[in-house]
Design a protein around this motif. Structure first.
Motif: not given
Length: 238
Positions: A4, A6-7, A9, A49, A52-55, A90
């Motif tokens: 997952r 996120r920006n 990260d 990202v 939205s959060r990407q998988t 995280s």
């Protein structure tokens, strides 16, 4: 392995990739990372990202292939481990009691004092070592295919369930490059990352209960079933 992304990260990706691949140009590192996470370019990744959060499905081969196009031979497993370090950070940033032992430390270290403090610091830091990153990925091989139930399953603790993950390589001889051992705390970290509901079995316990289905555990205890599940994932990713 599903990731997952996120920006927030991205700074940690830059940090851990720089440490893993110091001889690779920074712009190439990030473009290779984008390929390794299934994007056509780093700009495409940034656009995704930002909203939205990407998988993502991680591909070590795609990271290595892009690096080799730019004259750099990347060591296998290092991209996966750098990614796992981002994933672990995280989790650990939000769970300050978690060590590789589990929740806090065994009784033999006492409840306070120099011995406790030293071991607590060591057992937090070692999450980021190569072997523990591999343990985390081995735990995810099981947990990312496990079904959830509405309530906590009190038939198995995280200490029981970690053996199911270990048997993926130890008993079923799948993904043996990851080793065949998973610490209780690493398994808990993987479960938290996968957003399972989790609760310590008691106020002073190092283990926890998850809302995991017994059916999923049974599936992975059977070698042919576990093999079919993981082979299906590999074919789908390809």
């Amino acid at each position: 392995m599903k990731v997952r992304l996120r920006n927030s990260d991205l700074p940690n990706y830059k940090r851990y990739l720089r440490a893993a691949f110091p001889g690779l140009k920074a712009s190439v590192r990030m473009e290779a990372m984008a390929r390794g996470l299934g994007f056509k370019s780093y700009s495409t990744l940034l656009s995704a990202v930002s909203s939205s959060r990407q998988t993502c499905a991680l591909s070590e081969d795609d990271f290595i292939a892009y690096s080799e196009l730019h004259g750099y031979v990347a060591d296998r497993r290092q991209f996966s481990r750098a990614t796992v370090r981002v994933m672990l950070k995280s989790v650990l940033d939000l769970n300050d009691r978690l060590t590789t032992h589990g929740y806090h430390l065994p009784d033999r270290y006492g409840g306070a004092g120099p011995k406790y403090t030293s071991e607590f610091s060591r057992a937090r830091a070692e999450f980021y070592d190569d072997a523990f990153c591999d343990q985390f990925e081995l735990a995810l091989l099981f947990l990312q295919h496990a079904e959830r139930r509405k309530t906590l399953n009190r038939n198995f603790t995280t200490y029981n369930l970690k053996h199911t993950a270990e048997n993926v390589s130890r008993k079923h001889l799948l993904r043996t490059e990851l080793g065949d051992y998973v610490c209780n705390g690493v398994f808990i970290a993987a479960a938290i990352y996968e957003e399972f509901d989790i609760r310590p079995t008691s106020w002073d316990s190092m283990s926890g209960y998850l809302n995991i289905s017994s059916k999923s555990r049974a599936a992975f205890r059977d070698g042919p079933t576990a093999r079919n599940i993981l082979m299906h994932e590999d074919q789908h990713a390809a």
